[in-house]
Design a protein around this motif. Structure first.
Motif, short mmCIF file in Angstrom:
data_model
loop_
_atom_site.label_atom_id
_atom_site.label_comp_id
_atom_site.label_asym_id
_atom_site.label_seq_id
_atom_site.Cartn_x
_atom_site.Cartn_y
_atom_site.Cartn_z
N TYR A 1 -5.10 0.81 4.30
CA TYR A 1 -4.94 0.52 2.88
C TYR A 1 -5.95 1.30 2.04
O TYR A 1 -7.11 1.48 2.42
CB TYR A 1 -5.10 -0.98 2.61
CG TYR A 1 -3.80 -1.74 2.71
CD1 TYR A 1 -2.85 -1.42 3.68
CD2 TYR A 1 -3.51 -2.79 1.84
CE1 TYR A 1 -1.67 -2.12 3.77
CE2 TYR A 1 -2.33 -3.50 1.93
CZ TYR A 1 -1.41 -3.16 2.90
OH TYR A 1 -0.23 -3.83 2.99
N LEU A 2 -5.48 1.74 0.88
CA LEU A 2 -6.35 2.44 -0.07
C LEU A 2 -7.29 1.45 -0.75
O LEU A 2 -6.99 0.25 -0.84
CB LEU A 2 -5.50 3.15 -1.14
CG LEU A 2 -4.59 4.28 -0.66
CD1 LEU A 2 -3.68 4.73 -1.81
CD2 LEU A 2 -5.40 5.45 -0.15
N LEU B 1 -10.39 9.20 -6.03
CA LEU B 1 -11.03 8.08 -5.33
C LEU B 1 -12.55 8.15 -5.44
O LEU B 1 -13.22 7.10 -5.53
CB LEU B 1 -10.60 8.07 -3.86
CG LEU B 1 -9.12 7.73 -3.61
CD1 LEU B 1 -8.82 7.78 -2.12
CD2 LEU B 1 -8.77 6.36 -4.18
N ILE C 1 -3.31 7.78 -9.23
CA ILE C 1 -2.76 8.20 -7.94
C ILE C 1 -1.28 8.56 -8.09
O ILE C 1 -0.81 9.55 -7.53
CB ILE C 1 -2.96 7.10 -6.88
CG1 ILE C 1 -4.45 6.95 -6.56
CG2 ILE C 1 -2.17 7.40 -5.62
CD1 ILE C 1 -4.77 5.83 -5.59
N THR D 1 -7.63 1.05 -3.73
CA THR D 1 -6.99 0.57 -4.94
C THR D 1 -5.92 -0.48 -4.68
O THR D 1 -5.37 -1.05 -5.63
CB THR D 1 -6.34 1.75 -5.69
OG1 THR D 1 -5.43 2.41 -4.81
CG2 THR D 1 -7.40 2.74 -6.15
N THR D 2 -5.61 -0.75 -3.42
CA THR D 2 -4.59 -1.76 -3.08
C THR D 2 -5.26 -3.12 -3.02
O THR D 2 -6.15 -3.36 -2.20
CB THR D 2 -3.92 -1.43 -1.74
OG1 THR D 2 -3.36 -0.11 -1.80
CG2 THR D 2 -2.83 -2.42 -1.44
N LEU E 1 -4.43 10.64 2.91
CA LEU E 1 -4.69 11.08 1.55
C LEU E 1 -6.02 11.82 1.41
O LEU E 1 -6.25 12.47 0.40
CB LEU E 1 -4.67 9.88 0.59
CG LEU E 1 -3.31 9.34 0.17
CD1 LEU E 1 -3.46 8.34 -0.96
CD2 LEU E 1 -2.38 10.46 -0.27
N GLN E 2 -6.87 11.69 2.39
CA GLN E 2 -8.14 12.40 2.30
C GLN E 2 -7.96 13.91 2.38
O GLN E 2 -8.86 14.66 2.00
CB GLN E 2 -9.07 11.93 3.43
CG GLN E 2 -9.37 10.44 3.42
CD GLN E 2 -9.83 9.96 2.06
OE1 GLN E 2 -10.65 10.61 1.41
NE2 GLN E 2 -9.32 8.82 1.63
N ASN F 1 0.86 -1.18 0.00
CA ASN F 1 0.00 0.00 0.00
C ASN F 1 0.90 1.24 0.00
O ASN F 1 1.66 1.47 0.93
CB ASN F 1 -0.90 0.01 1.24
CG ASN F 1 -1.83 1.19 1.25
OD1 ASN F 1 -2.69 1.33 0.39
ND2 ASN F 1 -1.67 2.07 2.24
N ASP G 1 -4.51 5.79 3.76
CA ASP G 1 -5.83 6.24 3.33
C ASP G 1 -6.30 7.45 4.13
O ASP G 1 -6.87 8.39 3.58
CB ASP G 1 -6.84 5.09 3.46
CG ASP G 1 -8.22 5.47 2.98
OD1 ASP G 1 -8.38 5.70 1.76
OD2 ASP G 1 -9.13 5.57 3.82
#
Length: 710
Positions: free
Chosen positions: A451-452, A185, A368, A454-455, A175-176, A168, A172
């Motif tokens: 974890y995002l 996202l 990303i 997308t991971t 990143l917000q 990852n 998460d």
């Protein structure tokens, strides 16, 4: 008186000698045809001895030379007084007599034409054979053949650098706070939801409660900020009351208008109820997301003097903060303004007409990377997992590691923060023995809760490489899952290649315009540098997956033109490894590591892990670390390594030896003989130029005398 007598005696001696020798040759010429072989050498030597020839030779004032084997024997020759052509002829004849080459003296001493013709034929035949053999020798040398020597050395091999990354790339929760990432996202979630609906079988429709649950999950994002908004709705009665679904793109009729709690970032409009069911109230509690309740519960309430205005409906205790000084948002107008922008964003992100969830996730990862490339390196490092968060415990050679000193942060575009063990190039680390106990052992904690979306997998990425090479974890890495102890047994092979003209390798690992500054040249880095250079020239910006040189910048994530250009160039240059536009050679010195992988479940039920991340019972901690932790072992399987070294098969020394052998066999020529021919060449050139120079001076003198007369 004595000097005059001595000079007279010398003159008499010379005169008598010349007369005697001349008389001898005259008689011989009169009696028969004179040949060199007919000369009575003993008789001539007797005459020279009788008249005291050796007593007066040093009295000659000029460079006089005599040749008894010529027709004019007995007469001293002064080469400087000969005519130009005769002087050249005499010079070459003298070379034939004096040279150490076999065969050539026989031409000058040949008694007749037949004898000379035979020797000319032999010399030409030997010269042709030598030229043929010499061409074969040169052709063999030009092949630049190599010999590859393979050795198995039983010695302690230096331990390589080990780079460890979390699968990852970024947290998460952090990143917000990045607007571009939130936008990506949100679009990703919408595209995945639509793709899932399109891929559902049409045998049954989605249940409204499931839709509500999905929307509620989206509303729980930490960055949600709700506000009241008017929308066109389709309402229906259910067991819990009236429920409405917003249609944000069309303007509603008066009777179909409803009020929703709307979040601009995520695009969520939920819950929605008819306009007349909402009332303006004063709420005791409102959180940071404008989520309010009319009465405070527990210790979360606020004082009555701090109560805030809100809009509440009678079906759900949910309320949304309301500011009467600001007009309520109308979603059909809002989306009318942003619809064109959303279409542009969707096109730029590459999600348009995509229904494959795997492809969507891959494209989201790429987006990303594009968005994060606009941040500074310090910002990217701060948004990723930190050293002590990922690396919990470590040992090397059975001794504890110093995580702060032994690991270096590597900022990778794909995996975020990576950590390189054994990065100090001035320090050589070696395993004391083979096996996992004397290699590198690391306990890692990935924290899957961060974890995002997308991971796709939980675990780490490990790369084994030389400490002065960039690790390239996305290309040469190995993935290790959580809940397992992953053992990487390795063997090392050293490559030593020959540079040009024998090979095509890059010596000393030095190149220009290498995008991975501070690291040694590698073939993969060369291809990426070449690819990035071509993309920057064609598109004006670089691929964010690779570094750029200082005078270039990365392509922007929301710029459709740059993204399209980059995609076209990527497709055109997909075969860049075999393209003539990018030609990358292997480094002359390289270490190659062959890795074998094995795994076992970890931790065992009897293992009691005591880390700060878990404060539960041992059984619960073990279960927790099966989901978030892993043990990694990297070690040498044996303390020996292979060495592949290239050497020249036929070098200059061997070529010269064969060349000299051919010369000696067919012509009897040595290096000094070659020097004789070189001197002959320069002497001849000097004589030619000297002759023409004297003629030039004579003409100039005659012209000056002619002018003086007139």
């Amino acid at each position: 008186m004595n000097d005059e007598y001595r000079r007279g005696s010398v003159h008499f001696t010379h005169s008598s000698l010349f007369l005697a020798v001349a008389s001898y040759f005259a008689v011989m010429a009169k009696n028969s045809l004179y040949l060199a072989s007919d000369t009575d050498v003993l008789h001539v030597a007797n005459i020279m001895t009788r008249f005291g020839w050796g007593d007066g030779t040093n009295d000659c004032e000029k460079d006089i030379q005599c040749n008894l084997l010529e027709e004019d024997a007995g007469h001293c020759i002064d080469p400087s007084r000969l005519p130009y052509k005769e002087r050249l002829r005499w010079h070459f004849k003298q070379f034939c007599y004096k040279t150490s080459s076999h065969g050539i003296p026989m031409l000058g001493q040949a008694p007749n034409a037949l004898y000379r013709a035979v020797w000319i034929f032999l010399l030409l035949m030997c010269a042709g054979t030598f030229i043929y053999q010499a061409c074969s020798v040169v052709e063999k040398y030009k092949r630049m053949d190599k010999i590859t020597d393979i050795q198995l050395k039983f010695d302690t091999a230096p331990f390589p650098a080990i780079t460890i990354c979390n699968l990852n790339p970024y947290k998460d929760s952090l990143l917000q706070d990045v607007h571009a990432i939130r936008k990506i996202l949100n679009v990703f979630n919408d595209v995945m939801e639509k793709a899932g609906q399109n891929n559902l079988k049409p045998k049954e429709e989605a249940v409204d409660d499931d839709d509500e649950a999905a929307v509620r999950r989206r509303r729980k994002r930490a960055t949600a900020m709700f506000e009241p908004a008017y929308s066109d709705c389709v309402c229906k009665n259910s067991g819990s009351g009236i429920q409405c679904t917003a249609n944000t793109t069309s303007k509603p009729e008066a009777e179909k208008m409803c009020l929703c709690a709307f979040d601009r970032d995520s695009g969520d409009a939920w819950p929605c109820y008819p306009r007349e069911t909402w009332n303006e109230e004063m709420c005791d509690f409102c959180d940071d997301h404008n989520y309010c309740t009319k009465q405070a519960t527990g210790n979360t309430g606020v004082k009555s003097s701090e109560r805030k205005p809100c809009l509440c409906q009678k079906f759900d205790p949910f309320c949304v903060a309301f500011d009467s000084t600001i007009s309520i948002l109308k979603l059909w107008e809002y989306y009318g303004h942003v619809q064109a922008d959303e279409a542009k964003v969707l096109e730029a992100l590459g999600f348009k007409d995509m229904n494959d969830e795997v492809a969507i996730v891959t494209k989201a990862k790429e987006n990303i990377i594009f968005a994060m490339s606009k941040l500074s390196r310090e910002q990217r490092i701060a948004l990723s997992i930190q050293k002590h968060q990922l690396l919990q415990k470590c040992s090397f050679n059975g001794m504890a590691c110093d995580i702060d000193r032994d690991f270096l942060i590597i900022d990778d575009p794909t995996f975020g923060n990576c950590f390189m063990f054994n990065h100090n190039r001035s320090e050589i680390k070696s395993s004391l023995r083979a096996g996992p106990m004397y290699g590198l052992r690391i306990l890692v904690y990935v924290n899957a809760t961060e974890y995002l979306p997308t991971t796709e997998a939980v675990g780490i990425r490990i790369t084994i490489h030389d400490k002065d090479e960039y690790p390239f974890p996305d290309t040469f890495g190995y993935s290790a899952p959580t809940g397992y102890i992953s053992s990487f047994g390795m063997r090392m092979s050293k490559m030593s290649r020959l540079p040009a003209p024998y090979g095509d390798c890059v010596p000393n690992g030095l190149t220009t315009n290498y995008i991975y500054e501070g690291f040694r040249y590698s073939t993969e880095g060369c291809y990426r540098t070449c690819f990035q250079d071509l993309v920057v020239k064609d598109c004006g910006c670089g691929d964010p997956r690779f570094p750029v040189l200082k005078d270039a910048h990365h392509c922007e994530v929301f710029n459709p033109e740059s993204r399209k250009c980059l995609e076209r160039r990527t497709n055109d240059l997909s075969n860049v490894h075999g393209s003539f536009r990018c030609r990358c050679q292997q480094p002359c010195d390289q270490s190659v590591y062959t890795v074998s992988y094995s795994a076992a479940k970890w931790p065992s039920q009897s293992l009691n892990i005591s880390l700060k991340n878990c404060q539960l019972t041992p059984e619960q901690c073990n279960e927790h670390y099966q989901e978030n932790g892993a043990m990694v072992e990297v070690f040498y399987e044996a303390l020996n390594f292979e060495v592949f070294s290239e050497s020249e098969a036929y070098g200059v020394v061997k070529m010269l030896a064969d060349f000299g052998g051919q010369l000696g066999l067919w012509s009897g020529v040595s290096f000094l003989t070659c020097c004789e021919f070189v001197f002959l060449f320069f002497e001849t050139i000097y004589m030619v130029f000297h002759h023409h120079y004297l003629q030039y001076k004579r003409r100039k003198q005659e012209e000056e005398e002619a002018r003086d007369k007139f």
